[in-house]
Motif scaffolding. Sequence first.
Motif, mmCIF file in Angstrom:
data_model
loop_
_atom_site.group_PDB
_atom_site.id
_atom_site.type_symbol
_atom_site.label_atom_id
_atom_site.label_comp_id
_atom_site.label_asym_id
_atom_site.label_seq_id
_atom_site.Cartn_x
_atom_site.Cartn_y
_atom_site.Cartn_z
ATOM 1 N N ASP A 29 -26.998 9.519 -1.833
ATOM 2 C CA ASP A 29 -26.272 10.359 -0.874
ATOM 3 C C ASP A 29 -26.606 11.831 -1.089
ATOM 4 O OD1 ASP A 29 -24.903 8.588 0.742
ATOM 5 O OD2 ASP A 29 -23.068 8.626 -0.454
ATOM 6 N N SER B 165 -25.702 4.969 -5.653
ATOM 7 C CA SER B 165 -25.338 5.309 -4.281
ATOM 8 C C SER B 165 -25.042 6.802 -4.148
ATOM 9 C CB SER B 165 -24.120 4.492 -3.850
ATOM 10 O OG SER B 165 -23.638 4.927 -2.607
ATOM 11 N N ALA B 166 -24.329 7.349 -5.106
ATOM 12 C CA ALA B 166 -23.985 8.775 -5.071
ATOM 13 C C ALA B 166 -25.237 9.646 -5.166
ATOM 14 C CB ALA B 166 -23.019 9.111 -6.204
ATOM 15 N N ASP C 266 -22.220 1.354 -2.556
ATOM 16 C CA ASP C 266 -21.038 1.897 -3.220
ATOM 17 C C ASP C 266 -19.899 0.879 -3.230
ATOM 18 O OD1 ASP C 266 -19.456 4.106 -4.401
ATOM 19 O OD2 ASP C 266 -18.367 4.021 -2.499
ATOM 20 N N ASN D 149 -26.098 3.112 1.768
ATOM 21 C CA ASN D 149 -25.472 3.751 0.609
ATOM 22 C C ASN D 149 -24.005 3.355 0.483
ATOM 23 O OD1 ASN D 149 -27.875 5.011 -0.029
ATOM 24 N ND2 ASN D 149 -27.306 6.958 0.865
ATOM 25 N N GLN E 93 -22.549 2.303 -8.112
ATOM 26 C CA GLN E 93 -21.852 3.434 -7.497
ATOM 27 C C GLN E 93 -22.582 4.746 -7.785
ATOM 28 O OE1 GLN E 93 -17.398 3.304 -7.886
ATOM 29 N NE2 GLN E 93 -17.905 1.442 -9.028
#
Length: 65
Positions: A46, A42-43, A13, A9, A39
């Motif tokens: 997460d 990735s968020a 990002d 991740n 991005q």
Amino acid sequence: MGLDDKISNKAEDLGGKAKEAAGSATGDRDLEAEGKGDQASSAIKDAGEKIKDAASTVKDKLTGH
């Protein structure tokens, strides 16, 4: 969240930030948008991993583990 997930991740990002910066510097809006998308992806990953971790913690507390 597993270490390999965190690394993956973070790499996604950072790659997204690099794409966004390169797109911004060169005026390539498509590349800039792709970087922002990376991005965001990735968020979201997460957040999903954090939810899984929290659910596991709650389960462990409820079952006494």
